[in-house]
Design an enzyme around this catalytic site. Structure first.
Site, PDB file in Angstrom:
ATOM      1  N   CYS A  42       0.843  -1.193   0.000  1.00 39.78           N
ATOM      2  CA  CYS A  42       0.000   0.000   0.000  1.00 39.78           C
ATOM      3  C   CYS A  42       0.880   1.244   0.000  1.00 39.78           C
ATOM      4  CB  CYS A  42      -0.906  -0.017   1.236  1.00 39.78           C
ATOM      5  SG  CYS A  42      -1.895   1.486   1.433  1.00 39.78           S
ATOM      6  N   CYS A  90      -7.024  -1.092   1.865  1.00 42.13           N
ATOM      7  CA  CYS A  90      -5.994  -1.515   2.801  1.00 42.13           C
ATOM      8  C   CYS A  90      -6.615  -1.617   4.194  1.00 42.13           C
ATOM      9  CB  CYS A  90      -4.867  -0.494   2.786  1.00 42.13           C
ATOM     10  SG  CYS A  90      -3.611  -0.769   4.059  1.00 42.13           S
ATOM     11  N   CYS A  93      -4.624   1.353   6.710  1.00 44.21           N
ATOM     12  CA  CYS A  93      -4.871   2.799   6.575  1.00 44.21           C
ATOM     13  C   CYS A  93      -6.199   3.111   5.903  1.00 44.21           C
ATOM     14  CB  CYS A  93      -3.726   3.479   5.836  1.00 44.21           C
ATOM     15  SG  CYS A  93      -3.658   3.144   4.060  1.00 44.21           S
ATOM     16  N   CYS A 113      -8.496  -5.803  -9.250  1.00 39.40           N
ATOM     17  CA  CYS A 113      -8.157  -4.773 -10.225  1.00 39.40           C
ATOM     18  C   CYS A 113      -7.728  -3.531  -9.442  1.00 39.40           C
ATOM     19  CB  CYS A 113      -9.382  -4.499 -11.092  1.00 39.40           C
ATOM     20  SG  CYS A 113      -9.050  -3.431 -12.489  1.00 39.40           S
TER      21      CYS A 113
END
Length: 124
Positions: A42, A90, A93, A113
Site C-alpha cells: 500500500c 488496505c 490505513c 483490479c
C-alpha cells in the site's frame, strides 16, 4: 492522520485514489509492466498487499492480481456506478485500492483490479 497530512505525504493522484476513491486512467500505471520478483505494498502505509507471483495481465489496463492476503484487505459494497461492486481497501490505513471481480484466472477465479497509484513495488 488528518486529510492535510495525507495530502502532504502522497503524490496528488495517489492521494485522490487512496483517500477519495478516485480511479487512475487505464494503461497509465508503470506497475502494469513490473515483472520482477517482489511485493506490492500500500502506498499509504506500506502494508504488503500482493506478491509479484499473483500478478497477471488482465487486459484491463490496471495492475491485476488473483490473490490477496485476507488479513491485509477489507471490502465493502460500492454503488458509485449504480450497480453493486466489491471495493477493497488496505486494512491498515483504509486506503482505496480498487475492485475485486469473479473473472480472474485459476486457482482463485478472482481479479483484484488495482490502481497502480495506490501501490508501491518493493523488489525482492
Amino acid at each position: 492522520m488528518t486529510d492535510a497530512q495525507w495530502r502532504a505525504r502522497l503524490p496528488r493522484l495517489s492521494y485522490d485514489v487512496l483517500r477519495h476513491e478516485a480511479t487512475e486512467r487505464a494503461g497509465t500505471s508503470t506497475l502494469n509492466n513490473e515483472h520482477r520478483r517482489g511485493t506490492f505494498v500500500c502506498r499509504g502505509c506500506d502494508l504488503p498487499l500482493f506478491r509479484s507471483g499473483w500478478k497477471f495481465d488482465s487486459g484491463t489496463g490496471w495492475p491485476s492480481f488473483y490473490r490477496a492476503p485476507a488479513d491485509n484487505i477489507a471490502t465493502k459494497t460500492d454503488f458509485a456506478l449504480g450497480i453493486p461492486r466489491v471495493e477493497y481497501h488496505c486494512a491498515r490505513c483504509l486506503g482505496h485500492q480498487g475492485h475485486v471481480f469473479d473473472d480472474g484466472p485459476r486457482p482463485t477465479g478472482k481479479r483484484y483490479c488495482n490502481n497502480g497509484a495506490a501501490l508501491k513495488f518493493l523488489p525482492a
